[in-house]
Write an enzyme that holds these catalytic residues in place. Structure first.
Site, PDB file in Angstrom:
ATOM      1  N   ASP A 231      29.658  21.071  12.799  1.00 27.56           N
ATOM      2  CA  ASP A 231      29.234  21.900  13.916  1.00 27.56           C
ATOM      3  C   ASP A 231      30.162  21.691  15.116  1.00 27.56           C
ATOM      4  O   ASP A 231      30.556  20.553  15.411  1.00 27.56           O
ATOM      5  CB  ASP A 231      27.812  21.474  14.296  1.00 27.56           C
ATOM      6  CG  ASP A 231      27.211  22.322  15.392  1.00 27.56           C
ATOM      7  OD1 ASP A 231      27.004  23.513  15.148  1.00 27.56           O
ATOM      8  OD2 ASP A 231      26.935  21.792  16.492  1.00 27.56           O
ATOM      9  N   GLU A 291      33.072  24.797  11.669  1.00 30.55           N
ATOM     10  CA  GLU A 291      32.713  25.928  12.522  1.00 30.55           C
ATOM     11  C   GLU A 291      33.878  26.118  13.484  1.00 30.55           C
ATOM     12  O   GLU A 291      33.948  25.509  14.543  1.00 30.55           O
ATOM     13  CB  GLU A 291      31.432  25.634  13.314  1.00 30.55           C
ATOM     14  CG  GLU A 291      30.953  26.867  14.064  1.00 30.55           C
ATOM     15  CD  GLU A 291      30.069  26.561  15.271  1.00 30.55           C
ATOM     16  OE1 GLU A 291      29.988  25.412  15.719  1.00 30.55           O
ATOM     17  OE2 GLU A 291      29.472  27.519  15.774  1.00 30.55           O
TER      18      GLU A 291
HETATM   19  C1  NOJ Z   1      26.777  25.920  16.629  1.00 29.58           C
HETATM   20  C2  NOJ Z   1      25.534  26.185  15.823  1.00 29.58           C
HETATM   21  O1  NOJ Z   1      25.836  27.089  14.786  1.00 29.58           O
HETATM   22  C3  NOJ Z   1      24.512  26.720  16.784  1.00 29.58           C
HETATM   23  O2  NOJ Z   1      23.383  27.237  16.144  1.00 29.58           O
HETATM   24  C4  NOJ Z   1      24.155  25.598  17.739  1.00 29.58           C
HETATM   25  O3  NOJ Z   1      23.268  26.089  18.724  1.00 29.58           O
HETATM   26  C5  NOJ Z   1      25.398  25.038  18.442  1.00 29.58           C
HETATM   27  N1  NOJ Z   1      26.515  24.863  17.556  1.00 29.58           N
HETATM   28  C6  NOJ Z   1      25.103  23.707  19.080  1.00 29.58           C
HETATM   29  O4  NOJ Z   1      24.931  22.726  18.104  1.00 29.58           O
END
Ligand code: NOJ
Length: 568
Positions: A231, A291
């Site tokens: 993430d 991500e």
């Molecule tokens: C990216 C995640 O996909 C999202 O859902 C989240 O709110 C943020 N990162 C913070 O962790």
């Protein structure tokens, strides 16, 4: 003599099947040198919304286990489960309060072990979501850090004095609205949070943090987890001098001045941590997905690492930002991906963005568009990640009023920012009440199209979106050209129809995608692709009227897809 030959043959075969990796370990590859994830299709399951086994209105791990037959039949190879660890659920699991356990709302460690074991029986790997940038403010590390300025854990987070009375240390803003600094009156300092204030950023410059987090990854690998989706990797590091970000014109959706986030995002140190995580992953033969939001393919390239020693699978999230189906736009992007090197990882939807069905739908041809876009990203060279419900054409169901919003950013930013509830509604299993997701009250209302767009109804309809997905995933398994074929564009000047072949030795798979609302007759001159007298046999088509044998041209219905086998 024959024994020696057999022994030599075995040695050669073994060398082909294994390749050395960092740390002298060996890992499995197929005859073409591919690892399991290269041709895999990943399925993102948002556990709150996928399947509810205990009817409390929230999905859970046993719910996922109960749907393994469905997922195997669909043809996916791995499930990425978004965070299921103990959490106050301010950000629905992305605020982790214990990295080495399961939130009771989702089950127990034993449930996860059972899911791992049963998934293995279905030939499906399990990928968890690792949240390295921040913890929950209820994590014991943060509670300790907050307890005093001299706490041994103080430096595990980013604490700073304000610039002056009531003035945060600098102008950095949270991507979820407002200043990125929260004042703690007890110790008289501010802590930094790029996301919600309930998600304080860890200090990755502290070696103890690095060690604790890498150990957490080992904990899950040892349990049989095949890898992680990482993430928010871009925000792991901040400029130690806390320089103000340069201002940009205008305000964000929360009414705060826009800034160019050069001092708290994409710092070069991120790559040191990616390399450290990769080293640990390699100890266990695990895979790391990232991500990775990027503006172009060159930026994306950086996450693989200069020596391919960072993420194996940084996600290409750029297609999610293309406003509508467009042959030239997608063709140009894919060409850039193809020439950049690196193993592509395609995504068209996830839990943070409006569902592809809604985003790309024109209100008239929505199902056809969904099939056309699926036929695109699932036949390209690379790995694909499918978001739950995409395969049945689930649409966004945005809250109608601020009072209905569950996602805090939707309440804070209403009405400009409605939050992400709309793309997180319960999976539509049938046309029964609550779409068969739960017999309790679902935590979010089911989407409006559940009567027609659900697993049961679509399973019975040979022309459904679901059966089209199944067919394409079947072709990915059956057609070597779809796995290893070279990507060659056809009719590169066509502004309505995007067409390409995946060529492998003497055969190829042709993919023709009409991305326009009118029908088109597309010439099929495959001489330049190496097939001067091609025989073309249709393997799958989005429209049931499509002819099965093609020669010099194909008539494409509005928003339609044809996938065909080409032989000499
Ligand atoms: C990216 C995640 O996909 C999202 O859902 C989240 O709110 C943020 N990162 C913070 O962790």
């Amino acid at each position: 003599m024959s024994r020696i030959l057999i022994a030599v043959g075995w040695l050669v075969a073994t060398m082909c099947a294994f390749s050395p990796v960092a740390g002298g370990q060996l890992k499995k590859v197929d005859a073409e040198g591919h690892e399991w994830w290269h041709h895999a299709v990943f399925y993102e399951a948002y556990p709150r919304s996928f399947a509810d086994s205990n009817n409390d209105g929230v999905g859970d791990l046993n719910g996922i286990t109960s749907k393994l037959d469905y997922l195997e039949h669909l043809g996916v190879n791995a499930i990425w489960i978004t965070p299921c660890f103990p959490s106050p659920q301010v950000d629905f699991g992305y605020d982790v309060s214990d990295y080495e356990n399961i939130d009771p709302m989702y089950g127990t460690l034993a449930d996860l072990d059972r899911l791992l074991a049963e998934a293995k029986n279905h030939n499906i790997k399990i990928i968890l979501d690792f949240v390295p940038n921040h913890t929950s403010d209820q994590h014991k590390w943060f509670l300790e850090s907050k307890s005093s300025r001299t706490s041994p854990k103080r430096d595990w987070y980013i604490w700073r004095d304000g610039k002056g009375p009531n003035q945060p240390p600098n102008n950095w803003t949270s991507t979820f609205g407002g200043s990125a600094w929260k004042y703690d009156p007890a110790t008289g300092q501010y802590y930094y949070h790029y996301f919600y204030a309930e998600q304080p950023d860890l200090n990755w410059r502290n070696p103890e943090v690095v060690k604790a987090m890498l150990d957490t990854m080992r904990f899950w690998y040892k349990r049989g987890v095949a890898g992680f989706r990482l993430d928010a990797v871009d925000t792991l590091f901040e400029d130690p001098d806390l320089k103000d970000n340069p201002p940009l014109p205008g305000n964000d959706k929360f009414g705060f001045p826009n800034t160019h986030e050069i001092y708290n995002k994409k710092l070069p140190e991120v790559h040191d941590i990616m390399r450290a995580m990769r080293k640990v992953a390699d100890e266990y033969g695990a895979v790391l997905l990232g991500e990775t939001w990027t503006q172009n393919v060159a930026q994306l390239r950086e996450y693989y690492g200069e020596r391919n020693d960072e993420l194996q699978m940084p996600m290409d999230l750029m297609m999610t930002e293309f406003k509508q189906p467009s042959a030239p736009v997608f063709r140009e992007h894919i060409s850039a991906v193809e020439s950049a090197g690196g193993w592509p990882v395609f995504v068209i939807s996830n839990h943070d963005i409006v569902r592809s069905y809604t985003r790309w739908g024109d209100g008239v041809h929505n199902d056809d568009i969904a099939k056309t876009m699926a036929a695109m990203y699932l036949t390209l060279r690379g790995t694909s990640i499918l978001y739950y419900g995409e395969e049945i054409g689930m649409e966004n169901n945005d809250p109608k009023s601020k009072d209905d919003v569950r996602d805090p950013i939707g309440r804070r930013g209403w009405p400009l920012e409605k939050g992400r509830d709309g793309e997180r509604t319960p999976m539509q299993w049938s046309d029964a009440p609550n779409a068969g997701f739960t017999q309790g009250t679902p935590w979010l209302p089911v989407g409006p199209n559940f009567k027609t767009h659900n697993v049961a109804t679509e399973t019975a309809d040979p022309n459904s979106i679901l059966n089209f997905y199944r067919r394409i995933l079947e072709l990915r398994r059956e057609e070597p050209a779809l796995r290893d074929g070279k990507y060659v564009t056809i009719n590169p000047g066509d502004s309505n129809v995007f067409a390409f072949v995946r060529r492998l030795k003497g055969e190829a798979v042709l993919v023709v995608l009409n991305m326009s609302p009118t029908s088109h007759t597309v010439p099929l001159d495959l001489a330049k692709a190496g097939f001067p007298a091609a025989k073309i046999h249709v393997l799958a088509a989005s429209s049931p009227q499509q002819a099965t044998t093609l020669s010099r041209q194909v008539v494409m219905a509005p928003f339609s897809a044809v996938i065909a086998k080409v032989t000499k």
